[in-house]
Design a protein around this motif. Structure first.
Motif, PDB file in Angstrom:
ATOM      1  N   ALA A 284       4.643 -11.312  -8.538  1.00 40.49           N
ATOM      2  CA  ALA A 284       3.962 -10.632  -8.909  1.00 40.49           C
ATOM      3  C   ALA A 284       4.403  -9.699  -7.164  1.00 40.49           C
ATOM      4  N   LEU A 285       4.827 -10.172  -6.106  1.00 32.35           N
ATOM      5  CA  LEU A 285       5.518  -8.794  -5.250  1.00 32.35           C
ATOM      6  C   LEU A 285       6.408  -8.382  -5.902  1.00 32.35           C
ATOM      7  N   ARG A 286       7.127  -8.856  -6.538  1.00 35.69           N
ATOM      8  CA  ARG A 286       8.472  -8.447  -6.762  1.00 35.69           C
ATOM      9  C   ARG A 286       8.132  -7.398  -7.791  1.00 35.69           C
ATOM     10  N   THR A 287       7.283  -7.427  -9.076  1.00 36.19           N
ATOM     11  CA  THR A 287       7.036  -6.270  -9.390  1.00 36.19           C
ATOM     12  C   THR A 287       6.161  -4.947  -9.278  1.00 36.19           C
ATOM     13  N   LEU A 288       5.400  -5.427  -7.996  1.00 37.75           N
ATOM     14  CA  LEU A 288       5.124  -4.218  -7.695  1.00 37.75           C
ATOM     15  C   LEU A 288       5.554  -3.723  -6.395  1.00 37.75           C
ATOM     16  N   ALA A 289       6.607  -3.843  -5.776  1.00 36.76           N
ATOM     17  CA  ALA A 289       7.616  -3.905  -5.032  1.00 36.76           C
ATOM     18  C   ALA A 289       8.114  -2.524  -6.162  1.00 36.76           C
ATOM     19  N   THR A 290       8.633  -3.173  -7.386  1.00 35.78           N
ATOM     20  CA  THR A 290       9.314  -2.261  -8.741  1.00 35.78           C
ATOM     21  C   THR A 290       8.689  -0.907  -8.876  1.00 35.78           C
ATOM     22  N   ASN A 291       7.569  -0.731  -8.816  1.00 36.76           N
ATOM     23  CA  ASN A 291       6.698  -0.615  -9.073  1.00 36.76           C
ATOM     24  C   ASN A 291       6.239   0.781  -8.851  1.00 36.76           C
ATOM     25  N   LEU A 292       6.189   0.065  -7.235  1.00 39.47           N
ATOM     26  CA  LEU A 292       5.548   0.828  -5.838  1.00 39.47           C
ATOM     27  C   LEU A 292       7.315   1.919  -5.944  1.00 39.47           C
ATOM     28  N   ARG A 293       8.468   1.299  -6.023  1.00 39.32           N
ATOM     29  CA  ARG A 293       9.729   2.700  -5.592  1.00 39.32           C
ATOM     30  C   ARG A 293       9.692   3.166  -6.447  1.00 39.32           C
TER      31      ARG A 293
ATOM     32  N   ALA B  96       3.142   6.936   2.580  1.00 41.32           N
ATOM     33  CA  ALA B  96       2.369   5.743   3.783  1.00 41.32           C
ATOM     34  C   ALA B  96       1.076   6.721   3.461  1.00 41.32           C
ATOM     35  N   ALA B  97       1.675   8.596   3.960  1.00 40.07           N
ATOM     36  CA  ALA B  97       0.140   9.114   4.676  1.00 40.07           C
ATOM     37  C   ALA B  97      -1.261   9.830   2.950  1.00 40.07           C
ATOM     38  N   LYS B  98      -0.425   9.502   1.723  1.00 43.77           N
ATOM     39  CA  LYS B  98      -2.165   8.932   0.680  1.00 43.77           C
ATOM     40  C   LYS B  98      -2.182   8.159   0.422  1.00 43.77           C
ATOM     41  N   ALA B  99      -1.856   7.257   0.875  1.00 36.81           N
ATOM     42  CA  ALA B  99      -2.436   5.610   0.892  1.00 36.81           C
ATOM     43  C   ALA B  99      -3.304   5.375   2.248  1.00 36.81           C
ATOM     44  N   GLY B 100      -3.023   6.207   3.357  1.00 38.33           N
ATOM     45  CA  GLY B 100      -3.743   5.743   4.166  1.00 38.33           C
ATOM     46  C   GLY B 100      -3.416   4.452   5.291  1.00 38.33           C
ATOM     47  N   ILE B 101      -2.024   3.829   4.959  1.00 37.16           N
ATOM     48  CA  ILE B 101      -1.201   3.195   5.364  1.00 37.16           C
ATOM     49  C   ILE B 101      -0.256   3.568   6.165  1.00 37.16           C
ATOM     50  N   ASP B 102       0.348   2.822   7.065  1.00 36.52           N
ATOM     51  CA  ASP B 102       2.268   2.783   7.587  1.00 36.52           C
ATOM     52  C   ASP B 102       3.163   3.016   7.132  1.00 36.52           C
ATOM     53  N   GLN B 103       4.150   3.804   7.655  1.00 39.90           N
ATOM     54  CA  GLN B 103       5.444   3.870   6.590  1.00 39.90           C
ATOM     55  C   GLN B 103       6.014   2.471   6.495  1.00 39.90           C
TER      56      GLN B 103
ATOM     57  N   ASN C  63      10.603  -3.953  -0.038  1.00 38.37           N
ATOM     58  CA  ASN C  63      11.248  -4.931  -0.090  1.00 38.37           C
ATOM     59  C   ASN C  63      11.089  -6.407   0.118  1.00 38.37           C
ATOM     60  N   ARG C  64       9.477  -6.069  -0.642  1.00 35.70           N
ATOM     61  CA  ARG C  64       9.337  -7.820  -0.540  1.00 35.70           C
ATOM     62  C   ARG C  64       8.933  -8.651   0.569  1.00 35.70           C
ATOM     63  N   ARG C  65       8.931  -8.062   2.014  1.00 36.61           N
ATOM     64  CA  ARG C  65       8.385  -7.705   2.961  1.00 36.61           C
ATOM     65  C   ARG C  65       7.547  -8.727   3.549  1.00 36.61           C
ATOM     66  N   SER C  66       6.519  -7.984   2.511  1.00 39.37           N
ATOM     67  CA  SER C  66       5.316  -8.098   2.893  1.00 39.37           C
ATOM     68  C   SER C  66       4.256  -8.449   2.340  1.00 39.37           C
ATOM     69  N   ASN C  67       3.248  -9.345   2.225  1.00 37.57           N
ATOM     70  CA  ASN C  67       1.861  -9.645   1.186  1.00 37.57           C
ATOM     71  C   ASN C  67       0.886  -8.273   1.435  1.00 37.57           C
ATOM     72  N   PRO C  68       0.846  -7.579   0.929  1.00 32.22           N
ATOM     73  CA  PRO C  68      -0.295  -6.499   1.354  1.00 32.22           C
ATOM     74  C   PRO C  68      -1.850  -7.047   0.884  1.00 32.22           C
ATOM     75  N   THR C  69      -2.595  -6.804   1.458  1.00 30.97           N
ATOM     76  CA  THR C  69      -3.697  -6.498   1.432  1.00 30.97           C
ATOM     77  C   THR C  69      -4.172  -6.437  -0.514  1.00 30.97           C
TER      78      THR C  69
ATOM     79  N   GLU D 276      -4.871  -1.300  -3.168  1.00 35.57           N
ATOM     80  CA  GLU D 276      -5.827  -0.258  -3.554  1.00 35.57           C
ATOM     81  C   GLU D 276      -5.094   1.392  -3.294  1.00 35.57           C
ATOM     82  N   GLY D 277      -5.471   1.592  -1.906  1.00 36.72           N
ATOM     83  CA  GLY D 277      -4.887   2.735  -1.616  1.00 36.72           C
ATOM     84  C   GLY D 277      -3.581   3.442  -2.218  1.00 36.72           C
ATOM     85  N   LEU D 278      -2.536   2.019  -2.326  1.00 43.48           N
ATOM     86  CA  LEU D 278      -1.618   2.708  -3.370  1.00 43.48           C
ATOM     87  C   LEU D 278      -1.541   3.283  -4.523  1.00 43.48           C
TER      88      LEU D 278
END
Length: 103
Positions: free
Chosen positions: A25-34, A48-55, A63-69, A74-76
């Protein structure tokens, strides 16, 4: 105070503190996000600015180094104006035409 600093444990390297996760799931999220970010010509900072999160959060997710909330996801999705499901749905690459000669 100098003595306290000497006893301070050495910080682990970045890759040990933030290992790449093996979750599909994180691999898919990372690929789609990029992919979506690059299609729009956005930097990580712009997303990051548009999503309201930090760069840094964007970088860690890509880079699949995070487990996002779910709130971050939703912000992304809101930033891209796509449903959350689109960020979590694996893309199927179109099959390449065979390079072998036909009969």
């Amino acid at each position: 105070m100098a003595k306290a600093q000497q006893n301070k444990p050495e910080q682990k390297p970045f890759k040990e503190r933030f290992p790449a996760r093996k979750s599909a799931a994180l691999r898919t999220l990372a690929t789609n996000l990029r992919k979506l970010r690059k299609e729009r010509g956005w930097s990580q900072e712009a997303l990051a600015a548009k999503a309201g999160i930090d760069q840094n959060a964007v970088s860690l997710i890509e880079n699949r180094r995070s487990n996002p909330t779910i709130v971050a996801i939703e912000g992304l999705a809101d930033a891209f104006k796509v449903p959350v499901a689109e960020l979590l749905t694996p893309c199927t690459a179109p099959k390449k035409a065979s390079s072998k000669g036909g009969t």
